[in-house]
Design an enzyme around this catalytic site. Structure first.
Site, PDB file in Angstrom:
ATOM      1  N   GLY A  51       0.863  -1.162   0.000  1.00  0.00           N
ATOM      2  CA  GLY A  51       0.000   0.000   0.000  1.00  0.00           C
ATOM      3  C   GLY A  51       0.900   1.212   0.000  1.00  0.00           C
ATOM      4  CB  CYS A  52       0.376   4.674  -0.980  1.00  0.00           C
ATOM      5  SG  CYS A  52       1.283   6.166  -1.240  1.00  0.00           S
ATOM      6  CD  GLN A  53      -0.530   7.166   3.888  1.00  0.00           C
ATOM      7  OE1 GLN A  53       0.082   7.182   4.951  1.00  0.00           O
ATOM      8  NE2 GLN A  53      -0.798   8.279   3.248  1.00  0.00           N
ATOM      9  CB  ALA A 119      -3.039   4.397  -0.436  1.00  0.00           C
TER      10      ALA A 119
END
Lengths: 140, 404
Positions: A51-53, A119
């Site tokens: 995920g982005c986070q 995200a």
């Protein structure tokens, strides 16, 4: 073993006890802390959902006609939601997992956690859980 | 002296509750809010001036063209550029860098080198990687030290006659480091390299003087300096802009078109194909005028005060770790608390009505360098207050208590 629907209802009832977000979040954090960890050997690049986070590891294996999931994340909030998803789906029949919905996350007031814009890897994780179930189902 | 409460009154969006708390907006590095005058300028354009520019003979078209070109003049003055045609309107900072990097594809050869710094935003890395990929040139990285400052010695030793472009930000979005761009440019010019300065973060916080810096390219985004999204500006020295090929083809950027041959318009129109963001361009002028009315010196002094106060108060929290401690720093604080994941902290702060950025801030190489998954970033604007800093500190403490 209780059905997916029953487990989801249990979770909804469990979260009904909290009036405010803070209680819910604290419960999620506790669940995150108590999630049985994925075995280190299964924390591979292949099992990683980026995920982005936050990052999520998901492992699935078949035990007779049931699918058993283990998972982990580097963020505790994400891990808490994972704990709920694992509790719902792990040990269930592949076909039931494929057909199940995840609306209960909305019903417990944590909709934002399963939003693609967060995200955090959870949306991809749910997809991946279903894909494993689908793959195991087609093996039958 | 700034009257912050008066400034705040001009921002309608600030006066709302989020999750039951008065909004504390500390994600200004991502985008700033817009004062009423900017919002009004956009509305006014569509209500009273809307027409396509540079082509109509009718009244409205002329009016819109005049307003749009007046904005170019405002940007020129703001940048202290010599010529109006050295100002190109783009849709933002990212497009400006892509315009330049794309042009360099045809100018670079396989023995050439492009230098970027270790603390760049992805938008000042990827376009250059693409330019290098298609031209065969190599990309080199200026390293940073533990404080998040560029290693100027290493930079000097990287420079050679092969260096054709140096692309650096004026202020790092992830760490707040203010880079010594004047010195960087001087050194690059000694080997004949062109320098692009990414001014995305410096636009709202500092004076821009392209002449004093002797920058070859300098770009900003409108939405980070209290203006609309979808508009930005690129300054390029005339000689460089003439060397670069057009970026996109279409209307507006041509002199003559036939199926046999097309000749391109002169600067700046050569780089402005198609109908631009006219409303955005016009409102950008309003935003820059608004900022200059407050005065950048006042803005800088006030934001410094906020930075110092926030740093001092956050430092009192147990386990506080600042990421990026450059001695010359803008009002951006990147931090981590103990082992808490930035995502977890951000989720709880959001529930408390506090907007911060979490994650890698589109600067993954910076995070890799510090061996961290990301940070929590509070970035300040002229409308923020010390009370909001207090709310942040309380929020971080609350989150820490919940997560530990």
């Amino acid at each position: 073993m209780a059905s997916i629907k029953d487990i989801q209802q249990d979770i909804i009832d469990e979260f009904d006890m909290f009036d405010e977000w803070m209680g819910k979040y604290e419960h999620i954090i506790d669940l995150g802390k108590s999630l049985p960890l994925i075995e280190e050997a299964n924390k591979t690049e292949d099992n990683l959902i980026k995920g982005c986070q936050s990052r999520v590891w998901l492992h699935a294996n078949k035990q007779e006609d049931k699918v058993v999931y283990t998972a982990d994340s580097d963020a505790i909030m994400t891990k808490g939601i994972i704990a709920l998803l694992v509790r719902t789906f792990s040990g269930q029949k592949a076909q039931d997992i494929v057909e199940a919905d995840t609306n209960f996350i909305n019903q417990i007031g944590l909709k934002e956690q399963l939003s693609p814009t967060r995200a955090n890897g959870l949306v991809s994780m749910v997809k991946q859980m279903k894909l494993y179930a689908l793959a195991f189902q087609s093996q039958n | 002296m700034l009257d912050v409460s008066k400034i705040r009154q001009q921002f309608p969006i600030l006066h709302q509750e989020v999750n039951g708390y008065p909004l504390v907006y500390l994600d200004n590095g991502a985008t700033t809010h817009k004062p009423k005058v900017v919002i009004d300028a956009i509305q006014q354009y569509y209500e009273k001036q809307n027409s396509n520019i540079h082509r109509g003979v009718h009244y409205l078209s002329q009016l819109a063209t005049d307003e749009y070109e007046a904005s170019r003049e405002t940007v020129r003055k703001h940048f202290n550029a010599d010529h109006l045609h050295e100002i190109i309107f783009t849709k933002g900072n990212t497009e400006a860098i892509n315009l330049v990097a794309n042009g360099f594809r045809t100018l670079l050869t396989s023995t050439d080198e492009v230098l970027v710094s270790a603390i760049e935003h992805h938008s000042n890395i990827v376009p250059w990687q693409m330019a290098c990929e298609s031209s065969g040139a190599s990309l080199k990285v200026i390293p940073m030290n533990d404080k998040g400052e560029l290693d100027m010695k290493a930079y000097e030793s990287l420079l050679s006659n092969n260096t054709k472009v140096v692309a650096v930000n004026h202020i790092s979005n992830a760490l707040g480091t203010i880079n010594p761009v004047k010195e960087i440019i001087q050194l690059a010019h000694q080997v004949g390299a062109a320098v692009l300065v990414d001014g995305a973060q410096s636009g709202p916080h500092s004076h821009i003087d392209v002449k004093d810096l002797d920058a070859d390219f300098y770009c900003i985004s409108g939405h980070k300096i209290y203006g609309p999204t979808g508009i930005g500006a690129l300054y390029g020295k005339e000689e460089w802009l003439n060397k670069l090929p057009p970026y996109q083809g279409g209307g507006e950027m041509i002199a003559t078109v036939s199926f046999k041959e097309t000749t391109y318009a002169t600067l700046p129109h050569k780089f402005e194909a198609g109908t631009p963001n006219i409303a955005g361009g016009i409102a950008l002028k309003t935003a820059i005028d608004w900022l200059n009315d407050i005065g950048l010196d006042n803005v800088m002094a006030y934001e410094n005060e906020l930075l110092e106060y926030a740093t001092q108060e956050l430092a009192k929290i147990e386990g506080m770790r600042f990421i990026g401690e450059a001695s010359n720093k803008a009002a951006v604080i990147s931090f981590l608390v103990g082992d808490i994941h930035p995502y977890d902290m951000g989720m709880i702060l959001d529930k408390l009505g506090i907007a911060v950025r979490t994650g890698h801030h589109c600067a993954q190489p910076v995070m890799d360098e510090f061996c961290i998954p990301g940070t929590i970033r509070a970035s300040f604007a002229v409308y923020n207050t010390k009370e909001e800093v207090d709310r942040l500190v309380e929020g971080v403490k609350k989150a820490q208590q919940m997560l530990s």
